[in-house]
Design a protein around this motif. Structure first.
Motif, PDB file in Angstrom:
ATOM      1  N   ALA A  51     137.030  96.092 -41.080  1.00  0.00           N
ATOM      2  CA  ALA A  51     136.914  96.487 -41.896  1.00  0.00           C
ATOM      3  C   ALA A  51     136.521  98.050 -42.372  1.00  0.00           C
ATOM      4  O   ALA A  51     137.111  98.387 -43.891  1.00  0.00           O
ATOM      5  N   GLN A  52     136.462  98.572 -42.122  1.00  0.00           N
ATOM      6  CA  GLN A  52     137.023 100.125 -42.057  1.00  0.00           C
ATOM      7  C   GLN A  52     138.206 100.752 -42.395  1.00  0.00           C
ATOM      8  O   GLN A  52     138.414 101.368 -42.960  1.00  0.00           O
ATOM      9  N   LYS A  53     138.759  99.426 -41.338  1.00  0.00           N
ATOM     10  CA  LYS A  53     140.090  99.686 -41.584  1.00  0.00           C
ATOM     11  C   LYS A  53     141.678  99.023 -42.719  1.00  0.00           C
ATOM     12  O   LYS A  53     142.710  99.507 -43.195  1.00  0.00           O
ATOM     13  N   VAL A  54     140.408  98.716 -43.562  1.00  0.00           N
ATOM     14  CA  VAL A  54     140.858  98.389 -45.291  1.00  0.00           C
ATOM     15  C   VAL A  54     141.219  98.975 -45.740  1.00  0.00           C
ATOM     16  O   VAL A  54     140.740  99.957 -45.860  1.00  0.00           O
ATOM     17  N   GLU A  79     142.044 107.838 -50.812  1.00  0.00           N
ATOM     18  CA  GLU A  79     141.995 108.628 -49.369  1.00  0.00           C
ATOM     19  C   GLU A  79     140.204 109.395 -49.182  1.00  0.00           C
ATOM     20  O   GLU A  79     139.400 109.378 -48.368  1.00  0.00           O
ATOM     21  N   SER A  80     139.550 109.231 -50.834  1.00  0.00           N
ATOM     22  CA  SER A  80     138.137 109.938 -50.657  1.00  0.00           C
ATOM     23  C   SER A  80     136.791 108.161 -50.046  1.00  0.00           C
ATOM     24  O   SER A  80     136.111 109.000 -49.815  1.00  0.00           O
ATOM     25  N   GLN A  81     137.971 107.328 -50.129  1.00  0.00           N
ATOM     26  CA  GLN A  81     136.624 106.424 -49.571  1.00  0.00           C
ATOM     27  C   GLN A  81     137.060 105.637 -48.354  1.00  0.00           C
ATOM     28  O   GLN A  81     136.563 104.831 -47.223  1.00  0.00           O
ATOM     29  N   GLN A  82     138.025 106.477 -47.500  1.00  0.00           N
ATOM     30  CA  GLN A  82     138.597 106.316 -45.934  1.00  0.00           C
ATOM     31  C   GLN A  82     137.545 106.165 -45.444  1.00  0.00           C
ATOM     32  O   GLN A  82     136.868 106.968 -45.351  1.00  0.00           O
ATOM     33  N   PRO A 109     133.554  92.727 -45.812  1.00  0.00           N
ATOM     34  CA  PRO A 109     134.299  93.070 -45.192  1.00  0.00           C
ATOM     35  C   PRO A 109     135.823  93.488 -45.664  1.00  0.00           C
ATOM     36  O   PRO A 109     136.305  93.681 -45.129  1.00  0.00           O
ATOM     37  N   GLY A 110     136.304  93.013 -46.631  1.00  0.00           N
ATOM     38  CA  GLY A 110     137.840  93.238 -47.556  1.00  0.00           C
ATOM     39  C   GLY A 110     137.436  93.976 -48.389  1.00  0.00           C
ATOM     40  O   GLY A 110     138.532  94.493 -48.778  1.00  0.00           O
ATOM     41  N   SER A 111     136.267  94.714 -48.554  1.00  0.00           N
ATOM     42  CA  SER A 111     135.992  96.083 -49.861  1.00  0.00           C
ATOM     43  C   SER A 111     136.815  97.062 -49.590  1.00  0.00           C
ATOM     44  O   SER A 111     137.386  97.701 -48.861  1.00  0.00           O
ATOM     45  N   THR A 112     137.591  97.427 -50.969  1.00  0.00           N
ATOM     46  CA  THR A 112     138.460  98.572 -50.735  1.00  0.00           C
ATOM     47  C   THR A 112     137.316 100.033 -51.446  1.00  0.00           C
ATOM     48  O   THR A 112     138.358 100.768 -51.768  1.00  0.00           O
ATOM     49  N   ASP A 113     136.205  99.930 -51.295  1.00  0.00           N
ATOM     50  CA  ASP A 113     135.766 100.982 -51.605  1.00  0.00           C
ATOM     51  C   ASP A 113     134.491 101.682 -50.581  1.00  0.00           C
ATOM     52  O   ASP A 113     134.188 100.069 -49.958  1.00  0.00           O
ATOM     53  N   SER A 114     133.533 102.139 -50.456  1.00  0.00           N
ATOM     54  CA  SER A 114     132.574 102.348 -49.481  1.00  0.00           C
ATOM     55  C   SER A 114     131.925 103.042 -49.940  1.00  0.00           C
ATOM     56  O   SER A 114     131.533 103.802 -50.850  1.00  0.00           O
ATOM     57  N   ASP A 115     130.389 102.750 -49.203  1.00  0.00           N
ATOM     58  CA  ASP A 115     128.833 104.090 -49.963  1.00  0.00           C
ATOM     59  C   ASP A 115     128.396 103.957 -48.209  1.00  0.00           C
ATOM     60  O   ASP A 115     128.186 103.840 -47.315  1.00  0.00           O
ATOM     61  N   MET A 116     128.069 105.290 -48.703  1.00  0.00           N
ATOM     62  CA  MET A 116     127.119 106.148 -47.189  1.00  0.00           C
ATOM     63  C   MET A 116     126.005 105.521 -46.811  1.00  0.00           C
ATOM     64  O   MET A 116     126.098 105.115 -45.193  1.00  0.00           O
ATOM     65  N   SER A 117     125.393 104.586 -47.681  1.00  0.00           N
ATOM     66  CA  SER A 117     124.038 103.460 -47.066  1.00  0.00           C
ATOM     67  C   SER A 117     124.988 102.022 -46.534  1.00  0.00           C
ATOM     68  O   SER A 117     124.193 102.210 -45.551  1.00  0.00           O
ATOM     69  N   LEU A 118     125.790 101.318 -46.986  1.00  0.00           N
ATOM     70  CA  LEU A 118     126.280 100.709 -46.046  1.00  0.00           C
ATOM     71  C   LEU A 118     126.804 101.596 -45.348  1.00  0.00           C
ATOM     72  O   LEU A 118     126.779 100.805 -43.352  1.00  0.00           O
ATOM     73  N   SER A 119     128.020 102.020 -44.849  1.00  0.00           N
ATOM     74  CA  SER A 119     128.082 102.873 -43.805  1.00  0.00           C
ATOM     75  C   SER A 119     127.414 103.775 -42.611  1.00  0.00           C
ATOM     76  O   SER A 119     127.655 103.715 -41.172  1.00  0.00           O
ATOM     77  N   GLY A 120     126.349 104.285 -43.237  1.00  0.00           N
ATOM     78  CA  GLY A 120     124.820 104.195 -42.383  1.00  0.00           C
ATOM     79  C   GLY A 120     124.856 102.846 -41.155  1.00  0.00           C
ATOM     80  O   GLY A 120     125.179 103.528 -40.138  1.00  0.00           O
ATOM     81  N   TRP A 121     124.270 101.940 -41.838  1.00  0.00           N
ATOM     82  CA  TRP A 121     124.391 100.877 -41.087  1.00  0.00           C
ATOM     83  C   TRP A 121     125.636 100.245 -39.691  1.00  0.00           C
ATOM     84  O   TRP A 121     125.514 100.625 -38.932  1.00  0.00           O
ATOM     85  N   ALA A 122     126.701 100.825 -40.645  1.00  0.00           N
ATOM     86  CA  ALA A 122     128.108 100.183 -39.439  1.00  0.00           C
ATOM     87  C   ALA A 122     127.957 101.574 -38.462  1.00  0.00           C
ATOM     88  O   ALA A 122     128.406 100.717 -37.994  1.00  0.00           O
ATOM     89  N   PHE A 123     127.989 102.231 -38.719  1.00  0.00           N
ATOM     90  CA  PHE A 123     128.304 102.942 -37.693  1.00  0.00           C
ATOM     91  C   PHE A 123     127.107 103.867 -37.001  1.00  0.00           C
ATOM     92  O   PHE A 123     127.170 103.651 -35.591  1.00  0.00           O
ATOM     93  N   MET A 124     125.832 103.342 -37.300  1.00  0.00           N
ATOM     94  CA  MET A 124     125.032 102.904 -35.979  1.00  0.00           C
ATOM     95  C   MET A 124     124.717 101.666 -35.932  1.00  0.00           C
ATOM     96  O   MET A 124     125.313 102.086 -34.298  1.00  0.00           O
TER      97      MET A 124
END
Length: 248
Positions: A76-79, A83-86, A93-108
């Motif tokens: 999902a990270q490699k979709v 540049e700002s959303q990479q 799983p196929g989303s083409t944008d990003s947010d910090m809330s979801l990214s925090g959980w994925a990162f953890m």
């Protein structure tokens, strides 16, 4: 208590079994409904944390499920994204944008999986860090997306992710700690969500930052517990998701 150990050991085992049963053929861990990647990454984090603590039969199943779950998060990270959303994640799983809330959980989830021996590439951690840093604001906080206004809960998520990824007491994490101490008393509509990250992030930052923040945190959390042991609502999502959410 741990899985299978202590008065609530079997309760924990049943929770593990439930999560293991929520996978689909792609390896996504979720209940039916929206917000797939929230469910998936929080469940991946949980399975990674209990890996090595369960009985052999459950461990064998975790060893089958967890690598697929980590693979879903990495894919999902490699979709392709602008540049700002990479480097980040969002609801599907196929989303083409990003947010910090979801990214925090994925990162953890990835950080925990890496700790338990999963082959998480360093470039995935670095790409996630670059997205997180794009969400940092001039005042030291962290916003929902790059360029957004900072929030207390997402600053906690930013701080924890960075502290656990080689940025311990860097200028950016120290500035995040200062933002948290300055703004904590003002509150947030997502108080329990915020405290989950703030407690861990500020503890990792440590030293005087933690020593001055901890008494505020303890007062806030202990003061909200009800006589039956549950925690009362403090506004926002706390009202919507109920006492079990708040208490856990």
């Amino acid at each position: 208590n741990a899985p299978g150990m202590g008065p609530y050991g079997e309760t924990i085992n049943r929770g593990v079994d439930f999560v293991l049963g929520c996978r689909d053929q792609q390896g996504i861990l979720m209940n039916p409904g929206g917000g797939q990647m929230y469910s998936h990454n929080i469940a991946t984090l949980m399975l990674s944390e209990v890996s090595g603590m369960v009985d052999p039969a459950r461990q064998q199943l975790i060893d089958q499920v967890l690598p697929k779950a980590v693979g879903v998060t990495l894919a999902a990270q490699k979709v392709p994204k602008n540049e700002s959303q990479q480097g980040g994640w969002r609801y599907q799983p196929g989303s083409t944008d990003s947010d910090m809330s979801l990214s925090g959980w994925a990162f953890m989830a990835l950080r925990s999986a890496k700790n338990s021996g999963a082959p998480v590439p360093r470039e995935a951690i670095d790409a996630g860090l670059r997205f997180i840093k794009r969400c940092v604001t001039d005042d030291g906080g962290c916003g929902y997306t790059p360029g957004a206004v900072a929030s207390l809960q997402l600053t906690g998520a930013e701080l924890l992710c960075m502290e656990l990824s080689g940025e311990h007491r860097s200028p950016m994490t120290l500035k995040a700690g200062a933002y948290i101490r300055k703004n904590y008393a003002g509150g947030t509509g997502y108080r329990y969500y915020a405290n989950y990250y703030l407690a861990q992030g500020m503890h990792q930052l440590g030293e005087q930052e933690w020593e001055t923040f901890a008494p505020q945190l303890y007062k806030d959390i202990l003061g909200a517990q009800l006589p039956d042991g549950s925690w009362r609502a403090l506004g926002g999502s706390d009202d919507v998701y109920g006492a079990n959410y708040r208490t856990s």
